[in-house]
Motif scaffolding. Structure first.
Motif, PDB file in Angstrom:
ATOM      1  N   LYS A 220       0.803  -1.153  -0.113  1.00 27.98           N
ATOM      2  CA  LYS A 220      -0.132   0.141   0.094  1.00 27.98           C
ATOM      3  C   LYS A 220       0.877   1.356  -0.003  1.00 27.98           C
ATOM      4  O   LYS A 220       0.568   2.093  -0.827  1.00 27.98           O
ATOM      5  CB  LYS A 220      -0.861   0.063   1.470  1.00 27.98           C
ATOM      6  CG  LYS A 220      -2.027   1.048   1.271  1.00 27.98           C
ATOM      7  CD  LYS A 220      -2.659   0.888   2.386  1.00 27.98           C
ATOM      8  CE  LYS A 220      -3.821   2.052   2.624  1.00 27.98           C
ATOM      9  NZ  LYS A 220      -4.543   2.073   4.094  1.00 27.98           N
TER      10      LYS A 220
ATOM     11  N   ALA B  16      -3.400 -12.241  -4.164  1.00 22.26           N
ATOM     12  CA  ALA B  16      -2.788 -11.308  -3.936  1.00 22.26           C
ATOM     13  C   ALA B  16      -3.384 -10.144  -3.162  1.00 22.26           C
ATOM     14  O   ALA B  16      -4.769 -10.091  -3.264  1.00 22.26           O
ATOM     15  CB  ALA B  16      -1.860 -10.607  -5.134  1.00 22.26           C
ATOM     16  N   ASN B  17      -2.569  -9.314  -2.370  1.00 21.93           N
ATOM     17  CA  ASN B  17      -3.382  -8.052  -1.629  1.00 21.93           C
ATOM     18  C   ASN B  17      -3.790  -7.263  -2.808  1.00 21.93           C
ATOM     19  O   ASN B  17      -3.128  -7.012  -3.934  1.00 21.93           O
ATOM     20  CB  ASN B  17      -2.537  -7.573  -0.405  1.00 21.93           C
ATOM     21  CG  ASN B  17      -1.513  -6.953  -0.965  1.00 21.93           C
ATOM     22  OD1 ASN B  17      -1.450  -5.966  -1.780  1.00 21.93           O
ATOM     23  ND2 ASN B  17      -0.341  -7.482  -0.661  1.00 21.93           N
ATOM     24  N   PRO B  18      -4.936  -6.362  -2.494  1.00 22.04           N
ATOM     25  CA  PRO B  18      -5.205  -5.304  -3.762  1.00 22.04           C
ATOM     26  C   PRO B  18      -4.139  -4.356  -3.827  1.00 22.04           C
ATOM     27  O   PRO B  18      -4.565  -3.677  -4.921  1.00 22.04           O
ATOM     28  CB  PRO B  18      -6.500  -4.926  -2.780  1.00 22.04           C
ATOM     29  CG  PRO B  18      -6.282  -5.112  -1.214  1.00 22.04           C
ATOM     30  CD  PRO B  18      -5.628  -6.113  -1.312  1.00 22.04           C
ATOM     31  N   TYR B  19      -2.953  -4.348  -3.322  1.00 25.22           N
ATOM     32  CA  TYR B  19      -1.982  -3.328  -3.710  1.00 25.22           C
ATOM     33  C   TYR B  19      -0.740  -3.679  -4.570  1.00 25.22           C
ATOM     34  O   TYR B  19       0.132  -2.903  -4.898  1.00 25.22           O
ATOM     35  CB  TYR B  19      -1.429  -2.417  -2.523  1.00 25.22           C
ATOM     36  CG  TYR B  19      -2.708  -1.772  -1.779  1.00 25.22           C
ATOM     37  CD1 TYR B  19      -3.251  -0.788  -1.887  1.00 25.22           C
ATOM     38  CD2 TYR B  19      -3.105  -2.641  -0.583  1.00 25.22           C
ATOM     39  CE1 TYR B  19      -4.121  -0.150  -1.087  1.00 25.22           C
ATOM     40  CE2 TYR B  19      -4.103  -2.254   0.279  1.00 25.22           C
ATOM     41  CZ  TYR B  19      -4.734  -1.101  -0.263  1.00 25.22           C
ATOM     42  OH  TYR B  19      -5.963  -0.329   0.657  1.00 25.22           O
ATOM     43  N   ILE B  20      -0.926  -5.010  -4.890  1.00 30.24           N
ATOM     44  CA  ILE B  20       0.075  -5.658  -5.571  1.00 30.24           C
ATOM     45  C   ILE B  20      -0.129  -5.321  -7.176  1.00 30.24           C
ATOM     46  O   ILE B  20      -1.260  -5.455  -7.646  1.00 30.24           O
ATOM     47  CB  ILE B  20       0.072  -7.186  -5.540  1.00 30.24           C
ATOM     48  CG1 ILE B  20       0.366  -7.532  -4.026  1.00 30.24           C
ATOM     49  CG2 ILE B  20       0.916  -7.899  -6.519  1.00 30.24           C
ATOM     50  CD1 ILE B  20       2.022  -7.202  -3.741  1.00 30.24           C
TER      51      ILE B  20
ATOM     52  N   ASN C  20      -5.034 -14.129  -8.115  1.00 29.33           N
ATOM     53  CA  ASN C  20      -6.064 -13.390  -7.466  1.00 29.33           C
ATOM     54  C   ASN C  20      -6.059 -13.577  -5.744  1.00 29.33           C
ATOM     55  O   ASN C  20      -6.816 -13.059  -5.028  1.00 29.33           O
ATOM     56  CB  ASN C  20      -7.323 -13.732  -7.787  1.00 29.33           C
ATOM     57  CG  ASN C  20      -7.652 -15.002  -7.900  1.00 29.33           C
ATOM     58  OD1 ASN C  20      -6.995 -15.861  -7.203  1.00 29.33           O
ATOM     59  ND2 ASN C  20      -8.924 -15.306  -8.505  1.00 29.33           N
TER      60      ASN C  20
ATOM     61  N   PRO D 117       1.423  -9.579  -9.649  1.00 27.84           N
ATOM     62  CA  PRO D 117       1.474 -10.887  -8.563  1.00 27.84           C
ATOM     63  C   PRO D 117       2.058 -11.818  -9.414  1.00 27.84           C
ATOM     64  O   PRO D 117       1.806 -12.370 -10.651  1.00 27.84           O
ATOM     65  CB  PRO D 117      -0.186 -11.214  -8.686  1.00 27.84           C
ATOM     66  CG  PRO D 117      -0.776 -10.510  -9.852  1.00 27.84           C
ATOM     67  CD  PRO D 117       0.357  -9.306 -10.304  1.00 27.84           C
TER      68      PRO D 117
END
Lengths: 166, 166, 166, 166
Positions: free
Chosen positions: A64, A85-89, A83, A92
């Motif tokens: 982030k 992965a965390n949303p800030y990657i 998918n 991936p």
């Protein structure tokens, strides 16, 4: 011709980009997450790429921080599917190799910054020191060879200082 | 029919065989090698299989101990070629995964006995504790979760004691 | 001294043992399983070690054949736990690397015998040919470089014939 | 707050980015390299990320095409050091896993485009089909399940067409 020159210069810039790993637990308290986010921000401000395990906790906070500054966050996932992965990657990588992916994070990084961390983090610290790479620690395992840092800024400074000597 | 019964019983015996990892440095002093060799012997006497990294030092000494008692020594090699194994390995596995092979050793083992060791060994200790497996240490890293042992016999006893509770 | 000589000779014997991979699908019809079992038996009779993926179908049949002749069957598993192995595996290796384990089977083998097979098998054939190892095929993919065999006996003969020239 | 919204939207954009693998030999003739470069360009124009093995030949040509259009080229390297990557790779990942890295390329990709190729490429085709992913082939191995394409444009169109149905 001009295009090729630009391309070549871009690629040089890219080749020169440092890759810094941030390692730490997938579940972490707010204090560690704040530190990791600040480390992520400072990595981006240094024009370096962040590499991490791509999951939650310290990894998500660092990602982030990096992307909030327009930097690039790479996540090397243990699972089979990107998918996870965390949303800030941004990038991936689905290895499907479980804990085996820890080696890849450390091998790819120029320097490693450890923020807190459990046994998985310890394995990455061990690989980093084994490979002779600078390992900076904030509030982490007490292992000979780690360069201790007080806070995010100190850690990133010490990482780049160590790299400037390589 | 009788054949099938024998086969089935053999396979049960085999399935019940414990696999014990001995981890430690590829270059080790005589004292550590003597300890590792004794650990290897005791693993064979317990009718368990030895797994290790397949190279020199502690790994070679443990393999020598195990095969000297008629036991089986498995070596999980970092290299591409099985002929990199030490001469006491019965089953060499050429992973070609470098340090990534450390994960495989620990994943396959029921319990891990660490004899001395450098950073590579530390990565294996970390994986063992992360996976919740008994990690016994003789003269090794001081990491919370390790069960300390005085000598080879103490270590093997503690490994099997821990397994009897699983 | 005598002990050391015996040990050294044993280790030479062990080092000289060939390792033969049998590859094929995890679900296979009776005809393929019969062939794989016969291949497994012949590998043991040649005093070689069997390596395979450790699961069902062709892998299980080959393991059964090998252990029925007193040979050793090694299973390189995709999963995290060694108890996923079929009941005829003597040495289960839990890689946790998913399909990544296919590379390890091929790298460790001196020669590869493919019995039938789906896409996973095709990846192993490709790795075998890429590494320059003899790949013998019974009723399998039609890829240039494969040495075709009519049946189990023919396949094992051709594998050892190829190895005698290496 | 606004920042968080922007971040969240960015991350959604990123999560939605397709990752397309281009696979092929490390040494390739000019015709194949031209095709691979055009595939790389078209991937970037589709706003997708390129993933490849990071080395020369088809991999380098595809990377060059992608970065020439401002796209991102990820290279999953077999070696231990990220400086083994070709000069057009933005994100080099040093796995140290040798051929084992082929699995990671395919696992991470949404679709795979094969341009020519030797046995290493065949292993990637096999993994792609095994994982049920669209595999598009230009002048490549003749394996059931491959979607054949005439040229770069046809291949990229068919890859995205297949993905739109997933």
């Amino acid at each position: 011709m001009t295009d090729n020159v630009v391309l070549f210069m871009n690629s040089l810039v890219s080749m020169n980009k440092r890759i810094i790993a941030v390692i730490g637990a997938g579940i972490a308290d707010e204090s560690l997450r704040k530190t990791a986010e600040e480390v992520g921000r400072l990595i981006a401000r240094r024009n370096a790429i962040l590499i991490c395990g791509g999951l939650g906790g310290v990894m998500e906070a660092a990602s982030k921080g990096t992307t909030s500054e327009g930097g690039t966050a790479v996540g090397i996932l243990p699972q089979d599917h990107k998918n996870e992965a965390n949303p800030y990657i941004d990038i991936p990588i689905a290895t499907g190799f479980g804990e085996g992916r820890n080696v890849i994070i450390v091998r790819t990084a120029d320097a490693i910054i450890s923020v807190g961390g459990e046994y998985g983090t310890l394995s990455e610290i061990a690989f980093g020191l084994r490979m002779g790479k600078p390992v900076i620690g904030i509030n982490t395992w007490d292992i000979k060879g780690i360069i201790k840092a007080e806070n995010a800024e100190d850690a990133v400074n010490k990482a780049f200082e160590a790299l400037s000597k390589c």
